[in-house]
Design a protein around this motif. Sequence first.
Motif, short mmCIF file in Angstrom:
data_model
loop_
_atom_site.label_atom_id
_atom_site.label_comp_id
_atom_site.label_asym_id
_atom_site.label_seq_id
_atom_site.Cartn_x
_atom_site.Cartn_y
_atom_site.Cartn_z
N ASP A 63 -12.68 -11.14 9.27
CA ASP A 63 -13.16 -10.10 8.37
C ASP A 63 -13.93 -9.05 9.17
N GLN A 64 -13.17 -8.22 9.87
CA GLN A 64 -13.75 -7.16 10.69
C GLN A 64 -12.74 -6.02 10.80
N GLU A 65 -13.24 -4.85 11.16
CA GLU A 65 -12.36 -3.72 11.39
C GLU A 65 -11.67 -3.88 12.74
N TYR A 66 -10.38 -3.50 12.79
CA TYR A 66 -9.61 -3.53 14.04
C TYR A 66 -9.21 -2.11 14.41
N ALA A 67 -9.53 -1.73 15.62
CA ALA A 67 -9.28 -0.36 16.08
C ALA A 67 -7.79 -0.11 16.29
N GLY A 68 -7.38 1.14 16.10
CA GLY A 68 -6.05 1.58 16.47
C GLY A 68 -4.95 1.30 15.48
N GLU A 69 -5.29 0.90 14.25
CA GLU A 69 -4.24 0.61 13.28
C GLU A 69 -3.51 1.89 12.87
N LEU A 70 -2.24 1.76 12.54
CA LEU A 70 -1.44 2.92 12.15
C LEU A 70 -2.10 3.65 10.98
N SER A 71 -2.14 4.95 11.07
CA SER A 71 -2.69 5.77 9.98
C SER A 71 -1.70 5.85 8.83
N THR A 72 -2.16 6.43 7.72
CA THR A 72 -1.27 6.62 6.58
C THR A 72 -0.08 7.48 6.98
N ARG A 73 -0.34 8.55 7.70
CA ARG A 73 0.75 9.44 8.12
C ARG A 73 1.73 8.70 9.03
N GLU A 74 1.21 7.93 9.96
CA GLU A 74 2.08 7.16 10.86
C GLU A 74 2.86 6.10 10.09
N GLY A 75 2.21 5.51 9.08
CA GLY A 75 2.89 4.53 8.26
C GLY A 75 4.04 5.13 7.48
N ARG A 76 3.85 6.31 6.95
CA ARG A 76 4.93 6.99 6.22
C ARG A 76 6.08 7.32 7.15
N ARG A 77 5.76 7.71 8.37
CA ARG A 77 6.82 8.01 9.35
C ARG A 77 7.60 6.73 9.70
N LEU A 78 6.88 5.63 9.84
CA LEU A 78 7.55 4.35 10.10
C LEU A 78 8.47 4.00 8.93
N ILE A 79 8.01 4.16 7.72
CA ILE A 79 8.82 3.87 6.54
C ILE A 79 10.09 4.71 6.54
N ASP A 80 9.97 5.99 6.87
CA ASP A 80 11.15 6.85 6.96
C ASP A 80 12.14 6.32 7.99
N ASP A 81 11.63 5.90 9.14
CA ASP A 81 12.49 5.37 10.20
C ASP A 81 13.23 4.11 9.73
N LEU A 82 12.50 3.22 9.05
CA LEU A 82 13.10 1.99 8.59
C LEU A 82 14.17 2.25 7.53
N ALA A 83 13.89 3.18 6.63
CA ALA A 83 14.87 3.53 5.60
C ALA A 83 16.10 4.15 6.21
N ASP A 84 15.92 5.05 7.17
CA ASP A 84 17.05 5.69 7.84
C ASP A 84 17.92 4.67 8.57
N TYR A 85 17.30 3.63 9.09
CA TYR A 85 18.02 2.60 9.84
C TYR A 85 18.77 1.62 8.94
N GLY A 86 18.45 1.64 7.66
CA GLY A 86 19.12 0.74 6.73
C GLY A 86 18.46 -0.60 6.55
N VAL A 87 17.16 -0.68 6.86
CA VAL A 87 16.42 -1.92 6.65
C VAL A 87 16.44 -2.25 5.15
N PRO A 88 16.79 -3.49 4.78
CA PRO A 88 16.91 -3.80 3.35
C PRO A 88 15.60 -4.11 2.65
N THR A 89 14.64 -4.67 3.40
CA THR A 89 13.39 -5.11 2.79
C THR A 89 12.24 -4.86 3.75
N LEU A 90 11.13 -4.36 3.21
CA LEU A 90 9.90 -4.19 3.98
C LEU A 90 8.84 -5.09 3.35
N LEU A 91 8.34 -6.02 4.15
CA LEU A 91 7.35 -6.97 3.67
C LEU A 91 5.97 -6.54 4.17
#
Length: 415
Positions: A63-91
């Motif tokens: 239960d602590q903060e961890y430095a360097g985690e993906l930002s919201t903007r970076e997370g949305r970009r990752l989601i776009d990449d996964l969708a473009d690649y045809g990933v069926p499920t994101l857990l």
Amino acid sequence: MLGVTKVLCGTATPGDALRYGRDTSRLPAHLLHYSADKKPIVVWNITRRCNLRCVHCYSDSCDQEYAGELSTREGRRLIDDLADYGVPTLLFSGGEPLLRQDLWELAAYARQTGLRTVLSTNGTLIGPEEARRIREAGFSYVGVSIDGAGETHDRIRGRKGSFQEAIRGIRNCQAEGVRTGLRFTVHRLNVEQLPAIFRLLEEQDIPRLCVYHLAYAGRGDRMQRTDLDPPETRRVVDAIFSAAVDLHRRGVEKDILTVDNHADNAYAWMRVLQDEPERADAVKKMLEWNGGNQSGIAIACVDNVGEVHADQFSWHYSFGNVRERRFAEIWEDRSDPVMEILKDRSSRLKGRCGGCRFLKMCNGNLRVRAERYWGDWLAPDPACYLTDEEIGVAGTAWQHYEPPAEKHLLSKEGR
């Protein structure tokens, strides 16, 4: 992942997958394991922070903060990449994903791109409001980790009262109409709780149970001595198989699965061959389509800081970071020696795994467990509970494995 109910009870057949051409983009979620193209299901640990401290946690979260985690903007970009690649499920996983404030925004955005989304959680933070937001964000399934009933769960999870909190979380999801199931990691500290877990399924009207074999990662790495030995594992798998068949025979609709020991696939086929030989060929086809372990093939992990791994238990080895390269580029880059091994391992495996007649069903079992145990990605998986005679290596040189002079972790004699 083995769909125990599907295989032993015949609730799925080869024809079910063939109707969709075994195409990932067309298959419903319950048949994805039988796809031909094997696009990866991606586990994204959106945060490492967790409000519990479980003894087997693969991410070694606190239960602590961890430095360097993906930002919201970076997370949305990752989601776009996964969708473009045809990933069926994101857990969406963690840590505890509900501790990340933008979870709802990221999950809703993933649904907008067409990704099926699943939530993996300890359940303790799901009040009525959170359950409503889970539904509104479009999660198709919520998996809640339970390690036993009452005190056993609390002890393994590191906090008194966490069992009742998790049960309340499940009920809140059910009240919102969100499909919710259990995840149970079995080892010597809780193996006696397995009957209670099956009772919980019926008492709480929970439709799905995934029983995980222990993986040696994070704090789970320090639990090697509390892992079940092969005879114990076999007895546990027998109990799971029998419970699944009993539920089906009584007309109680539950989906029972086992995860992270792909000897289960071969063992299930052996059971069908003995009890219902007329179904054995169809089951063999399905299990070979399943393909056994899919780490580095049809399962991937992106951790909280963007590193890409073969699965959620392989954080010690990264193929690259999504901040620097697109996921698809990283995932298809076979210049990495471990990625090359994982994508084409059958002819390279050593010891018992190398000579096993069930390779098409098992694919060498969980490679990271072999690597953490022996220090060798191609070594035999110590968790295989099938005999030499059953796997077809008795009396051959294949059954012998010479470990490295200095093993990576615990010696075989120390188990």
